[in-house]
Design a protein around this motif. Structure first.
Motif, PDB file in Angstrom:
ATOM      1  N   ASP A   1      83.541  -9.999  53.906  1.00 24.45           N
ATOM      2  CA  ASP A   1      83.802  -9.269  52.252  1.00 24.45           C
ATOM      3  C   ASP A   1      84.783  -9.692  51.907  1.00 24.45           C
ATOM      4  OD1 ASP A   1      83.457  -6.929  54.493  1.00 24.45           O
ATOM      5  OD2 ASP A   1      85.885  -6.733  54.823  1.00 24.45           O
ATOM      6  N   ARG A   2      84.733 -10.794  52.105  1.00 27.65           N
ATOM      7  CA  ARG A   2      85.300 -11.660  50.665  1.00 27.65           C
ATOM      8  C   ARG A   2      84.336 -12.451  49.950  1.00 27.65           C
ATOM      9  NH1 ARG A   2      85.679 -17.673  49.563  1.00 27.65           N
ATOM     10  NH2 ARG A   2      84.674 -18.387  51.490  1.00 27.65           N
ATOM     11  N   LEU A   3      83.205 -12.935  50.594  1.00 29.44           N
ATOM     12  CA  LEU A   3      82.066 -12.825  49.468  1.00 29.44           C
ATOM     13  C   LEU A   3      81.031 -12.087  49.586  1.00 29.44           C
ATOM     14  CD1 LEU A   3      80.451 -15.376  53.376  1.00 29.44           C
ATOM     15  CD2 LEU A   3      81.044 -16.286  50.775  1.00 29.44           C
ATOM     16  N   ASN A   4      81.034 -10.714  50.028  1.00 30.25           N
ATOM     17  CA  ASN A   4      80.114  -9.850  49.172  1.00 30.25           C
ATOM     18  C   ASN A   4      81.184  -9.582  47.776  1.00 30.25           C
ATOM     19  OD1 ASN A   4      78.267  -9.249  50.811  1.00 30.25           O
ATOM     20  ND2 ASN A   4      79.632  -8.430  52.431  1.00 30.25           N
ATOM     21  N   ASN A   5      82.240  -9.606  48.049  1.00 30.70           N
ATOM     22  CA  ASN A   5      83.727  -8.886  46.114  1.00 30.70           C
ATOM     23  C   ASN A   5      83.867 -10.466  46.069  1.00 30.70           C
ATOM     24  OD1 ASN A   5      83.590  -6.434  48.121  1.00 30.70           O
ATOM     25  ND2 ASN A   5      85.835  -7.197  48.703  1.00 30.70           N
ATOM     26  N   GLY A   6      82.802 -11.440  45.807  1.00 31.68           N
ATOM     27  CA  GLY A   6      82.701 -12.193  44.417  1.00 31.68           C
ATOM     28  C   GLY A   6      83.547 -13.727  44.622  1.00 31.68           C
TER      29      GLY A   6
ATOM     30  N   PRO B   1      73.517 -16.444  44.316  1.00 33.14           N
ATOM     31  CA  PRO B   1      73.441 -15.627  45.300  1.00 33.14           C
ATOM     32  C   PRO B   1      72.178 -16.400  46.256  1.00 33.14           C
ATOM     33  CG  PRO B   1      72.852 -14.270  42.963  1.00 33.14           C
ATOM     34  CD  PRO B   1      73.756 -16.512  42.819  1.00 33.14           C
ATOM     35  N   ALA B   2      71.742 -17.373  45.997  1.00 35.63           N
ATOM     36  CA  ALA B   2      71.152 -17.717  46.920  1.00 35.63           C
ATOM     37  C   ALA B   2      72.501 -18.535  48.340  1.00 35.63           C
ATOM     38  CB  ALA B   2      70.050 -19.351  46.547  1.00 35.63           C
ATOM     39  N   GLN B   3      73.334 -19.355  47.479  1.00 29.24           N
ATOM     40  CA  GLN B   3      74.290 -19.957  48.777  1.00 29.24           C
ATOM     41  C   GLN B   3      75.074 -18.854  49.323  1.00 29.24           C
ATOM     42  OE1 GLN B   3      76.359 -21.972  45.744  1.00 29.24           O
ATOM     43  NE2 GLN B   3      76.462 -23.516  46.411  1.00 29.24           N
ATOM     44  N   ARG B   4      75.343 -17.213  48.797  1.00 27.12           N
ATOM     45  CA  ARG B   4      75.771 -16.677  49.310  1.00 27.12           C
ATOM     46  C   ARG B   4      74.925 -15.727  50.604  1.00 27.12           C
ATOM     47  NH1 ARG B   4      76.645 -13.948  45.142  1.00 27.12           N
ATOM     48  NH2 ARG B   4      78.740 -14.539  44.457  1.00 27.12           N
ATOM     49  N   ARG B   5      73.841 -15.992  49.843  1.00 25.21           N
ATOM     50  CA  ARG B   5      73.087 -15.146  51.012  1.00 25.21           C
ATOM     51  C   ARG B   5      72.958 -15.789  52.488  1.00 25.21           C
ATOM     52  NH1 ARG B   5      70.066 -13.733  46.475  1.00 25.21           N
ATOM     53  NH2 ARG B   5      68.020 -15.577  47.229  1.00 25.21           N
ATOM     54  N   LYS B   6      73.400 -17.277  52.127  1.00 22.81           N
ATOM     55  CA  LYS B   6      72.818 -18.273  52.953  1.00 22.81           C
ATOM     56  C   LYS B   6      74.284 -17.905  54.334  1.00 22.81           C
ATOM     57  CE  LYS B   6      72.753 -23.039  54.467  1.00 22.81           C
ATOM     58  NZ  LYS B   6      72.167 -24.397  53.470  1.00 22.81           N
ATOM     59  N   LYS B   7      75.284 -17.889  53.286  1.00 24.71           N
ATOM     60  CA  LYS B   7      76.202 -18.026  54.261  1.00 24.71           C
ATOM     61  C   LYS B   7      76.511 -16.776  55.476  1.00 24.71           C
ATOM     62  CE  LYS B   7      81.011 -19.425  54.828  1.00 24.71           C
ATOM     63  NZ  LYS B   7      81.218 -20.766  55.234  1.00 24.71           N
TER      64      LYS B   7
END
Length: 402
Positions: free
Chosen positions: A128-133, A138-144
């Motif tokens: 939830d924290r990653l999805n909320n910013g 974007p690539a790092q977020r998808r990987k995490k």
């Protein structure tokens, strides 16, 4: 003699649960060795303590939410080449769960998963924290997010493949059993009770802070951190300006929370109401802690409901307060309420409401009869909620899985 390999990602320091479980198994005749993935500067890579061996493998821990990594492979190979075959692999928390699963398969050993929190909830909170910013691309977020997703799936999948699963309280255990795709082979709730102790009341806190004898002491002990309700407890003291009471904070602070502590201490120093009524002691070794605890009049656990693990928590400090013979004031959450109200050893409150906290503290100190009733009930709680009664569940588990 059957061998137990205990796995954890960090060092043994401050891990009272591990100390108690390891010593119980050693006393019962098991050959116990602890493998800490990460090294600690200044500590030997191998040592013997309290009847069991301790081995430290790498300079860094395994990634907290990363299922497969080069560090995991290195850890696996190091354990295989330096550690004798074990009959049981006892895993503490998900970062070393895959390592433990692989070792158990290789050795044909029993796998015990000992979860200190509800990790599936932690994974969801992190997602939830990653999805909320965050500051990630974007690539790092998808990987995490992908790593978290795989870790969540693996933990749920592996639960029925463990020979035994341990949770720290019934509420978390119910959620873990519900998240498993199939029924667990063996499940146990093993709470982190303190050993039974007879401790005389002392004046350590009064002497250390030069407090007059009639002054009542409210104690918070444990990690000093945000979201633990410490700031709300300090605010409650502002509403008790006419009561001869002080709040003492005892405990370590992690680097991430040093700014929180400094801001809190600055606020206290700037307030005439708080300056001589809220004190900070810092870390006290566990071997000495209860001697200080026993000089308080009320033990505080004001944790805030910022996540499911906070809402379902049952912290060590509750059992330390019980063994030190001091009544408890705690947040009105399920596991805390269950202990405090069923044993009638204190009261619960809304941790978001400093005025209510202050009101209930005032009522407690205005009623000597109520305090005496709590003190009387603590004698039963001390005898029933101690490690000497709880450790039998661990021995029964090991006997049951062979």
């Amino acid at each position: 003699m059957k061998k137990v390999c205990v796995l954890l990602n960090k060092d043994l320091s401050h891990q009272t649960r591990l100390f108690r479980e390891n010593e119980t198994l050693v006393k019962a005749g098991y050959d116990v060795s602890v493998v800490c993935v990460s090294e600690i500067p200044g500590k030997p890579k191998q040592e013997k303590q309290n009847g069991y061996a301790v081995c430290r493998l790498l300079k860094k821990r395994l990634y907290k939410y990363h299922l497969v990594s080069l560090r995991l492979l290195k850890s696996f190979l190091k354990v295989l080449t330096s550690h004798p075959r074990a009959d049981y692999v006892h895993v503490h928390d998900p970062p070393v769960l895959l390592l433990g699963f692989l070792l158990a398969k290789f050795w044909k050993a029993r796998l015990v998963y000992d979860s200190h929190e509800w990790w599936d909830a932690l994974f969801q909170e992190e997602q939830d924290r990653l999805n909320n910013g965050t500051n990630m691309t974007p690539a790092q977020r998808r990987k995490k997010l992908g790593q978290l997703s795989w870790m969540r799936r693996f933990e749920s999948w592996v639960l029925p493949h463990c020979d035994a699963v341990i949770a720290v309280n019934d509420s978390i255990g119910q959620h873990m059993q519900a998240q498993a795709p199939k029924p667990l082979k063996y499940y146990a709730t093993i709470r982190n009770f303190s050993p039974y102790q007879q401790i005389e009341r002392s004046n350590r806190l009064h002497d250390h802070f030069n407090l007059p004898a009639p002054t009542k002491v409210i104690l918070y002990q444990g990690q000093i951190a945000r979201k633990r309700g410490i700031d709300k407890a300090v605010e409650a003291i502002e509403h008790l300006a006419d009561v001869d009471v002080v709040l003492v904070l005892i405990g370590p602070v992690l680097p991430a929370d040093e700014q929180f502590l400094q801001t809190l201490l600055t606020r206290i120093e700037a307030s005439e109401t708080l300056r001589d009524r809220v004190f900070y002691k810092g870390f006290i070794p566990s071997s000495e802690l209860l001697q200080w605890t026993a000089s308080a009049d009320l033990g505080l656990q004001p944790i805030i409901n910022t996540c499911m693990n906070h809402y379902l928590c049952l912290p060590n400090k509750i059992f330390e307060y019980i063994q030190a013979n001091i009544p408890i004031a705690a947040s009105e959450f399920p596991e805390l309420r269950n202990i405090v109200e069923n044993y009638k050893i204190g009261f619960v409150f809304d941790p978001e409401n400093p005025r209510q906290i202050a009101q209930k503290i005032r009522q407690f100190f205005d009623s000597p009869e109520l305090k005496q009733a709590y003190l009387s009930n603590l004698q039963r709680a001390k005898q029933e909620l101690c490690w000497e009664t709880e450790e039998q569940k661990l021995l029964d588990l090991y006997a049951a899985i062979g």
